[in-house]
Design a protein around this motif. Structure first.
Motif, PDB file in Angstrom:
ATOM      1  N   THR A 121     -16.951  15.780   2.108  1.00  0.00           N
ATOM      2  CA  THR A 121     -17.795  14.743   2.690  1.00  0.00           C
ATOM      3  C   THR A 121     -17.124  13.370   2.608  1.00  0.00           C
ATOM      4  N   PHE A 122     -16.474  13.114   1.496  1.00  0.00           N
ATOM      5  CA  PHE A 122     -15.883  11.795   1.235  1.00  0.00           C
ATOM      6  C   PHE A 122     -14.590  11.536   2.004  1.00  0.00           C
ATOM      7  N   LEU A 123     -13.706  12.540   2.059  1.00  0.00           N
ATOM      8  CA  LEU A 123     -12.371  12.337   2.621  1.00  0.00           C
ATOM      9  C   LEU A 123     -12.374  12.405   4.140  1.00  0.00           C
ATOM     10  N   THR A 124     -12.061  11.281   4.757  1.00  0.00           N
ATOM     11  CA  THR A 124     -11.912  11.223   6.200  1.00  0.00           C
ATOM     12  C   THR A 124     -10.453  10.882   6.489  1.00  0.00           C
ATOM     13  N   PRO A 125      -9.982  11.124   7.694  1.00  0.00           N
ATOM     14  CA  PRO A 125      -8.611  10.733   8.025  1.00  0.00           C
ATOM     15  C   PRO A 125      -8.338   9.251   7.754  1.00  0.00           C
ATOM     16  N   ALA A 126      -9.249   8.375   8.158  1.00  0.00           N
ATOM     17  CA  ALA A 126      -9.046   6.937   7.950  1.00  0.00           C
ATOM     18  C   ALA A 126      -8.996   6.601   6.464  1.00  0.00           C
ATOM     19  N   THR A 127      -9.874   7.192   5.679  1.00  0.00           N
ATOM     20  CA  THR A 127      -9.895   6.950   4.240  1.00  0.00           C
ATOM     21  C   THR A 127      -8.570   7.359   3.608  1.00  0.00           C
ATOM     22  N   LEU A 128      -8.072   8.505   3.991  1.00  0.00           N
ATOM     23  CA  LEU A 128      -6.823   9.002   3.425  1.00  0.00           C
ATOM     24  C   LEU A 128      -5.647   8.067   3.750  1.00  0.00           C
ATOM     25  N   VAL A 129      -5.548   7.618   4.983  1.00  0.00           N
ATOM     26  CA  VAL A 129      -4.472   6.697   5.373  1.00  0.00           C
ATOM     27  C   VAL A 129      -4.576   5.398   4.575  1.00  0.00           C
ATOM     28  N   GLU A 130      -5.780   4.884   4.414  1.00  0.00           N
ATOM     29  CA  GLU A 130      -5.962   3.641   3.643  1.00  0.00           C
ATOM     30  C   GLU A 130      -5.547   3.842   2.183  1.00  0.00           C
ATOM     31  N   TYR A 131      -5.915   4.967   1.583  1.00  0.00           N
ATOM     32  CA  TYR A 131      -5.546   5.215   0.185  1.00  0.00           C
ATOM     33  C   TYR A 131      -4.043   5.362   0.000  1.00  0.00           C
ATOM     34  N   GLU A 132      -3.331   5.844   1.006  1.00  0.00           N
ATOM     35  CA  GLU A 132      -1.869   5.951   0.888  1.00  0.00           C
ATOM     36  C   GLU A 132      -1.246   4.576   0.708  1.00  0.00           C
ATOM     37  N   GLY A 133      -1.845   3.549   1.306  1.00  0.00           N
ATOM     38  CA  GLY A 133      -1.466   2.176   1.030  1.00  0.00           C
ATOM     39  C   GLY A 133      -0.375   1.542   1.863  1.00  0.00           C
ATOM     40  N   SER A 134       0.295   2.261   2.729  1.00  0.00           N
ATOM     41  CA  SER A 134       1.376   1.660   3.526  1.00  0.00           C
ATOM     42  C   SER A 134       0.912   1.117   4.865  1.00  0.00           C
ATOM     43  N   PHE A 135      -0.201   1.650   5.374  1.00  0.00           N
ATOM     44  CA  PHE A 135      -0.687   1.258   6.691  1.00  0.00           C
ATOM     45  C   PHE A 135      -2.177   0.942   6.632  1.00  0.00           C
ATOM     46  N   ALA A 136      -2.593  -0.014   7.460  1.00  0.00           N
ATOM     47  CA  ALA A 136      -4.015  -0.350   7.617  1.00  0.00           C
ATOM     48  C   ALA A 136      -4.507   0.301   8.905  1.00  0.00           C
ATOM     49  N   VAL A 137      -5.613   0.971   8.814  1.00  0.00           N
ATOM     50  CA  VAL A 137      -6.169   1.682   9.972  1.00  0.00           C
ATOM     51  C   VAL A 137      -6.712   0.684  10.981  1.00  0.00           C
ATOM     52  N   ARG A 138      -6.276   0.803  12.226  1.00  0.00           N
ATOM     53  CA  ARG A 138      -6.797  -0.004  13.330  1.00  0.00           C
ATOM     54  C   ARG A 138      -7.865   0.753  14.090  1.00  0.00           C
ATOM     55  N   GLU A 139      -7.668   2.069  14.237  1.00  0.00           N
ATOM     56  CA  GLU A 139      -8.595   2.865  15.043  1.00  0.00           C
ATOM     57  C   GLU A 139      -8.530   4.317  14.590  1.00  0.00           C
ATOM     58  N   ALA A 140      -9.681   4.965  14.597  1.00  0.00           N
ATOM     59  CA  ALA A 140      -9.765   6.413  14.365  1.00  0.00           C
ATOM     60  C   ALA A 140     -10.667   6.960  15.458  1.00  0.00           C
TER      61      ALA A 140
END
Length: 134
Positions: free
Chosen positions: A19-38
Motif C-alpha cells: 500500500t505504501f510503496l508507489t513508483p514515485a515514492t521509491l524514486v524520491e527515496y533513492e534521492g538522486s532525482f525529484a519526481v516531476r510526473e507519474a
C-alpha cells in the motif's frame, strides 16, 4: 554491466508495504532525482524525474511481491531494478536488486563506479522506507 543488491528488515507487513510503496515514492527515496510526473499506462506507471542536470524516465510494472522498473530514457545505457518483499519474523525483508551499464569505456571501471553509486541510492531508499515504519 554490473549488478548490486541490498536488503533490510522493515518492521511492517508486506501488505502495508504494498500500500505504501508507489513508483514515485521509491524514486524520491533513492534521492538522486525529484519526481516531476507519474502517469498510469496500460503496462504500469511511468515516472519522469530530474536532478543534477539530468532527466530520467522510468517504466514500472507491478510484481506479485513488489515492483520492477527500467530506465526508458536517461543517463545510463541500462538501468533495471527489482523491488521485492516477503514476510520475515514480525515484519518484512525488503530487497532491491539492480543492473547498471554506463555504455562508456572502459566499461569494467565505469560500470563498477555506476554500481557503487547505485548501491548508495538503493541503501538510501531502504533507509527511508524503514524510517517510515520505525
Amino acid at each position: 554491466m554490473a549488478e548490486v543488491s541490498v536488503s533490510r528488515f522493515v518492521p511492517t507487513t508486506p501488505a502495508e508495504l504494498e500500500t505504501f510503496l508507489t513508483p514515485a515514492t521509491l524514486v524520491e527515496y533513492e534521492g538522486s532525482f525529484a519526481v516531476r510526473e507519474a502517469r498510469e499506462t496500460p503496462e504500469g506507471v511511468v515516472v519522469l524525474a530530474d536532478g543534477g542536470g539530468m532527466e530520467i524516465e522510468l517504466a514500472f510494472e507491478p510484481r506479485e511481491e513488489g515492483l520492477r522498473y527500467e530506465q526508458r530514457r536517461g543517463p545510463l545505457e541500462r538501468l533495471a531494478t527489482t523491488l521485492s518483499y516477503r514476510a520475515e519474523n514480525e515484519g518484512s525483508r525488503v530487497e532491491l536488486r539492480s543492473t547498471v551499464a554506463t555504455g562508456t569505456p572502459p566499461r569494467a571501471i565505469t560500470d563498477r563506479v555506476a554500481a557503487w553509486k547505485r548501491r548508495g541510492e538503493l541503501r538510501r531508499a531502504l533507509s527511508g522506507i524503514a524510517a517510515e515504519f520505525e
